[in-house]
Design a protein around this motif. Structure first.
Motif, short mmCIF file in Angstrom:
data_model
loop_
_atom_site.label_atom_id
_atom_site.label_comp_id
_atom_site.label_asym_id
_atom_site.label_seq_id
_atom_site.Cartn_x
_atom_site.Cartn_y
_atom_site.Cartn_z
N ARG A 1 3.89 9.43 -10.05
CA ARG A 1 2.62 8.86 -9.61
C ARG A 1 2.16 9.46 -8.28
NH1 ARG A 1 -1.37 7.61 -8.60
NH2 ARG A 1 -2.72 5.81 -8.91
N PHE A 2 3.10 9.62 -7.34
CA PHE A 2 2.76 10.22 -6.05
C PHE A 2 3.65 11.45 -5.81
CE2 PHE A 2 1.31 5.82 -5.70
CZ PHE A 2 -0.02 6.04 -5.35
N ALA A 3 3.68 12.32 -6.83
CA ALA A 3 4.57 13.49 -6.81
C ALA A 3 4.24 14.43 -5.65
CB ALA A 3 4.47 14.24 -8.13
N GLU A 4 2.96 14.58 -5.41
CA GLU A 4 2.55 15.51 -4.36
C GLU A 4 3.12 15.12 -3.00
OE1 GLU A 4 -1.78 16.34 -3.09
OE2 GLU A 4 -1.65 16.47 -5.30
N GLN A 5 3.12 13.81 -2.76
CA GLN A 5 3.61 13.32 -1.47
C GLN A 5 5.12 13.11 -1.46
OE1 GLN A 5 1.30 11.94 -3.42
NE2 GLN A 5 -0.56 11.47 -2.27
N GLY A 6 5.72 13.09 -2.65
CA GLY A 6 7.17 12.84 -2.72
C GLY A 6 7.55 11.40 -2.44
N TRP A 7 6.68 10.46 -2.87
CA TRP A 7 6.95 9.04 -2.61
C TRP A 7 7.48 8.34 -3.85
CZ3 TRP A 7 1.44 8.13 -0.31
CH2 TRP A 7 1.37 8.71 0.96
N TYR A 8 8.28 7.32 -3.61
CA TYR A 8 8.77 6.44 -4.67
C TYR A 8 7.71 5.36 -4.90
CZ TYR A 8 11.44 2.58 -6.72
OH TYR A 8 11.88 1.56 -7.52
N PHE A 9 7.29 5.23 -6.16
CA PHE A 9 6.30 4.20 -6.50
C PHE A 9 7.05 3.01 -7.09
CE2 PHE A 9 3.22 2.67 -9.88
CZ PHE A 9 2.58 1.80 -9.02
N ALA A 10 6.90 1.85 -6.44
CA ALA A 10 7.70 0.68 -6.79
C ALA A 10 7.16 -0.08 -8.00
CB ALA A 10 7.77 -0.25 -5.59
N GLY A 11 5.90 0.20 -8.40
CA GLY A 11 5.32 -0.55 -9.51
C GLY A 11 4.67 -1.85 -9.07
N ASP A 12 4.67 -2.10 -7.77
CA ASP A 12 4.09 -3.34 -7.24
C ASP A 12 2.78 -3.06 -6.51
OD1 ASP A 12 5.78 -5.55 -7.88
OD2 ASP A 12 7.26 -4.78 -6.48
N GLY A 13 1.89 -4.02 -6.58
CA GLY A 13 0.72 -4.01 -5.73
C GLY A 13 1.04 -4.77 -4.46
N ALA A 14 0.37 -4.41 -3.36
CA ALA A 14 0.61 -5.10 -2.10
C ALA A 14 -0.67 -5.10 -1.29
CB ALA A 14 1.72 -4.40 -1.33
N LYS A 15 -0.73 -5.97 -0.31
CA LYS A 15 -1.88 -5.90 0.61
C LYS A 15 -1.38 -5.91 2.04
CE LYS A 15 -2.98 -10.72 1.55
NZ LYS A 15 -3.72 -11.92 1.22
N LEU A 16 -2.18 -5.33 2.89
CA LEU A 16 -1.91 -5.42 4.33
C LEU A 16 -2.94 -6.38 4.89
CD1 LEU A 16 -1.35 -1.67 5.29
CD2 LEU A 16 0.39 -3.46 5.05
N ASP A 17 -2.49 -7.33 5.69
CA ASP A 17 -3.47 -8.26 6.27
C ASP A 17 -4.01 -7.67 7.57
OD1 ASP A 17 -1.61 -8.78 8.29
OD2 ASP A 17 -0.97 -10.70 7.45
N THR A 18 -4.83 -8.41 8.25
CA THR A 18 -5.50 -7.85 9.42
C THR A 18 -4.54 -7.58 10.58
OG1 THR A 18 -6.09 -10.10 10.03
CG2 THR A 18 -7.78 -8.80 8.89
#
Ligand code: PRX
Length: 653
Positions: free
Chosen positions: A495-512
Motif C-alpha cells: 500500500r505504501f511501498a514507495e515510502q517503505g511503510w507498514y500499513f496496519a489496516g486501521d484508520g486513525a485520526k489526529l486531534d487538534t
C-alpha cells in the motif's frame, strides 16, 4: 493514592504520586528520539544474552528485519531459569484459578521443574529445533508450560484457540505441518466439560481421512471426560511429562530463531500464519510490559484476562510478564461463572494491582451494573489497561471511575498480532490521557497518520482522519507469513511501498493536539469482542451450505461486542426451507465451521446483493443498511432498486 480528576478538557493527568515512582518517564521519549538503535540496545539489556549481539538492526532485506544480529539467547531461560538463579525461586509466578473453584499457586522454581520435564519429554519424542508443535488447550498451567517448553527447545509453537473448530485446527496443523499436538481431554465452560481431545481426533481424521503431519497427540487430563484414544499416537501428559527429569539445560538460539506462528484472519478466507522470532520479540514485550503497566517485580499482582490462543495471551500472559518476573493471575473460565462477581472476587482474593482487559468486557460489566463491582474491595488496583478494539469514551470513564475508584491510570494500548507488542499507548506516569485515545507511539516506535497518497493528514486546526502506518521497523514486528512471503509483502508493504511503510489496516485520526485515536479497520476484517474475523471467512462458511448461492457479510455496530456479524444471503433455487429454521442452521453452521465467536448476529435472506458494475459487493452500503442508516452514494450500483428489496426482507426478518 489521592483521587485525580479530569482537567477542564476532560483529560486526565497522571497523579503526582504515581509519576514519582513510575518505571517510565519523559526521558525515554528523549533517549529514543536521540538515538533509536541505542535505545533499543538498552532495552535488549533487560534480557540475559548467552552471546551478545553485534548489531542492533539489519534492515537491508526489508521488509524482513533482523534485530540484535549475532546475539544468542534462550527465551525460556529468560522467562524462568534466571529468576530462580537470582534467588526468586519461591516467588509465585502463577496464581491459577480454575473455573470450578480449584486453584494452584506455582512458584518460579516449580515452573522451572515443569518446563524442564516437558522439554525433556518433547526431546525424547524426537522433536528437534525448528519442528512445529500445535497447542490446543484451555487456560490451564500446562498450556503455559507447553509454550515455554517449546520455546526452550526452539520448537515454534502454533497455539490454536481452544474455541476454534476441528476444521480450523486442521487447517492450521496442515499449514504449519505440525508434528505434535498438545491438548487436554476437555475444558470447563460454565460448569460443563466440553470435549477437546475429541475435537483433535475429528480434526486429524478430517479431509476424508487424509493423514496429517501429526505423529503424536499429548493430552493433559483436566476434566476427566472420556476420550477417544489411538494407541501409539496418543500420550497422557501425566504418564510421560510428569515422570520426566526436572533438570534440563537450556541451549541458546539465534536472536532470529522462530519463536511462534499465530494464525490471524486476513481479508481472504485463508488465515495468515504470523511469524515471530526471539530476541526482538522478547525485548519489546518485556520493555512494554515494564513501561506501560509500570510493573514492579515481587510487588505487583498482575492479571491479563486474555486467552493464550490470542496474541495478547502470548505477549502479556506468557512472554512479557514472565521475562519481567511477574506474579500473575491466570483464570480458566468465563467472567460470569458461577455468577457475575467472579472477576471481582478473584481481584479481592489475590490483591490484583494491574488489570488488563478488553473494551467488550468493560461494556459487559457496565451492562451488568456497577452494584456488582462496588460490592467488592478493589482498592488493590493501581492501573487499568485496555486492548483489542477502540474503547468508547463512556466505557473508558466507567472503567476508571467504577473499577479504578477514579484514581488509577487507564492505558489504552493499540497493537496487533503482527506488531507482537504494544505500539501506541499512554505511559501512565507521563501522559495526560484522553478517554478513547491511544495517544502517542511509545518511545522507540514511530507511526504516522497519512492520506491515500501517504501525505500527513493536517492537524492543529482541525481533526483529520487517515490511515495508520508505521514508518520505522520495530523489534517485535512480524518476520513474515508462514509459507507465504509474497502475501506478507502484498498485505502489509504494498500500500505504501514507495515510502517503505507498514500499513496496519486501521484508520486513525489526529486531534487538534496531535494525539492519535484509532478508529478501527479500514479493510474487510471485522472486530467482534476484540477478535478478528474476516468477512470472507464467514462468507465461505455460509456458501458451503447447499441452500446458499451467495453471501455478503459485514460488521455492524454492536453496543457490547463492538461489531456484530450481519450476513445477507441469496438462496439457491433448490432451497426448500427459507424460514427461521434455515437461518438457525446457517448460524450454527458458521459457528461449527469457524468458531462460536464467528456466529452471525443476524442473517437476512435477500433476493439480490448490491454490486458495482465490476461485480464487487458494496459492503459500505450493506453496513449502512445493517446499522439502519440512510444510504450513502448508490450511483455506482448496477441496480439501485435492490436496496428496496433488501430493506423489505430485513424488516420482514
Ligand atoms: O483494529 C485494531 C484493533 O485490533 C486489531 C488487531 O487485532 P489482533 O491482531 O487480533 O490483536 C488484538 C490484540 C492486540 C487492530 O488492527 N485494536 C487493537 N487494540 C486496539 C485496537 N483498536 C483500537 N484501539 C486499541 N487499543
Amino acid at each position: 493514592m489521592t483521587e485525580t480528576t479530569a482537567d477542564p478538557r476532560g483529560s486526565y493527568p497522571p497523579a503526582a504520586a504515581f509519576a514519582a515512582t513510575a518505571n517510565a518517564g519523559q526521558e525515554l521519549y528523549d533517549q529514543a528520539a536521540a538515538d533509536r538503535d541505542a535505545f533499543w540496545a538498552e532495552q535488549a539489556g533487560r534480557l540475559d544474552w548467552q552471546q551478545p549481539f553485534e548489531r542492533v538492526l539489519d534492515w537491508s532485506a526489508a521488509p524482513v528485519a533482523q534485530w540484535f544480529v549475532g546475539g544468542r539467547l534462550n527465551v525460556a531461560y529468560n522467562c524462568v531459569d534466571r529468576h530462580v538463579l537470582a534467588g526468586h525461586g519461591d516467588q509465585v509466578a502463577i496464581h491459577w484459578e480454575g473455573e470450578p473453584g480449584d486453584s494452584r499457586a506455582i512458584t518460579y522454581r516449580e515452573l522451572l521443574a515443569e518446563v524442564s520435564r516437558a522439554a525433556n519429554y518433547l526431546t525424547e519424542l524426537g522433536l528437534v529445533a525448528g519442528d512445529r508443535v500445535a497447542i490446543y488447550m484451555p487456560m490451564i498451567p500446562e498450556a503455559i508450560v507447553a509454550m515455554l517448553a517449546c520455546a526452550r527447545l526452539g520448537l515454534p509453537h502454533s497455539v490454536v484457540f481452544a474455541g476454534f473448530s476441528p476444521t480450523a485446527l486442521r487447517q492450521r496443523v496442515d499449514d504449519a505441518r505440525a508434528r505434535l499436538v498438545i491438548t487436554a481431554d476437555g475444558q470447563w465452560r460454565r460448569g460443563k466439560s466440553a470435549p477437546l481431545k475429541e475435537a483433535v481426533d475429528e480434526a486429524l481424521y478430517a479431509h476424508g481421512g487424509t493423514p496429517s503431519s501429526v505423529e503424536h497427540v499429548l493430552v493433559v487430563r483436566r476434566t476427566g471426560i472420556e476420550v477417544p484414544w489411538t494407541e501409539g499416537r496418543d500420550l497422557w501428559w501425566h504418564e510421560t511429562v510428569t515422570p520426566a527429569s526436572p533438570e534440563h539445560q537450556a541451549e541458546p538460539f539465534e536472536a532470529e530463531h522462530p519463536l511462534f506462528i499465530l494464525y490471524t484472519s486476513g481479508t481472504t478466507g485463508k488465515p495468515k500464519g504470523i511469524l515471530h522470532t526471539t530476541g526482538g520479540y522478547l525485548t519489546q514485550t518485556s520493555y512494554t510490559h515494564h513501561a506501560v503497566f509500570d510493573h514492579k517485580p515481587g510487588r505487583d499482582v498482575y492479571w491479563c484476562t486474555a486467552d493464550i490462543g490470542w496474541i495478547t495471551g502470548h505477549s502479556y500472559i506468557v512472554y512479557g510478564p514472565l521475562a519481567n518476573r511477574t506474579t500473575q493471575v491466570v483464570y480458566e473460565g468465563t467472567p460470569n461463572f458461577p455468577d457475575e462477581h467472579r472477576h471481582w472476587q478473584i481481584i479481592e482474593k489475590y490483591g490484583v494491582t494491574i488489570y488488563y482487559t478488553a473494551p467488550t468486557l468493560v461494556r459487559t460489566f457496565m451492562k451488568w451494573g456497577r452494584a456488582i463491582p462496588t460490592a467488592h474491595d478493589l482498592s488493590s488496583i493501581r492501573l487499568l489497561g485496555s486492548v483489542g478494539e477502540p474503547i468508547n469514551p463512556e466505557a473508558w470513564r466507567w472503567y476508571r471511575e467504577v473499577i479504578g475508584a477514579n484514581r488509577t491510570p487507564v492505558v489504552d494500548t493499540w497493537w496487533q498480532t503482527e506488531t507482537g507488542a504494544i505500539m501506541i499507548s499512554p505511559l501512565p506516569g507521563v501522559t495526560t490521557t484522553k478517554p478513547g485515545a491511544a495517544m502517542t507511539p511509545l518511545p522507540g516506535i514511530s507511526a504516522r497518520v497519512v492520506d491515500e497518497m501517504g501525505e500527513p493528514v493536517s492537524h492543529g486546526e482541525t481533526e483529520a482522519n487517515g490511515y495508520l502506518v508505521i514508518d520505522q521497523p520495530w523489534p517485535s514486528m512480524l518476520r513474515g507469513i508462514w509459507g507465504d512471503m509474497e502475501r506478507y509483502r502484498a498485505t502489509y508493504w504494498e500500500r505504501f511501498a514507495e515510502q517503505g511503510w507498514y500499513f496496519a489496516g486501521d484508520g486513525a485520526k489526529l486531534d487538534t493536539d496531535g494525539d492519535l485515536w484509532v478508529l478501527g479497520r479500514v479493510d474487510d476484517v471485522m472486530n467482534v469482542s476484540g477478535h478478528r474475523i474476516s468477512t470472507a471467512e464467514v462468507e465461505s462458511a455460509l456458501v458451503a451450505h447447499p441452500s446458499v448461492a451467495e453471501a455478503a457479510v459485514v460488521g455492524a455496530e454492536d453496543p457490547t461486542t463492538g461489531q456484530g456479524i450481519v450476513a445477507f444471503v441469496i438462496l439457491t433455487t433448490e432451497a426448500t426451507d427459507t424460514g427461521s429454521a434455515l437461518i438457525e442452521e446457517l448460524k450454527t453452521g458458521v459457528a461449527k465451521e469457524i468458531s462460536p465467536i464467528a456466529r452471525p448476529r443476524e442473517i437476512h435472506v435477500v433476493p439480490e446483493l448490491p454490486k458495482t458494475r465490476s461485480g464487487k459487493i458494496m459492503r459500505r452500503l450493506l453496513r449502512d443498511t445493517a446499522e439502519g442508516r440512510q444510504l450513502g452514494d448508490t450511483s455506482t450500483l448496477v441496480d439501485p432498486s435492490v436496496f428496496e428489496a433488501i430493506r423489505a426482507s430485513k424488516e420482514a426478518g
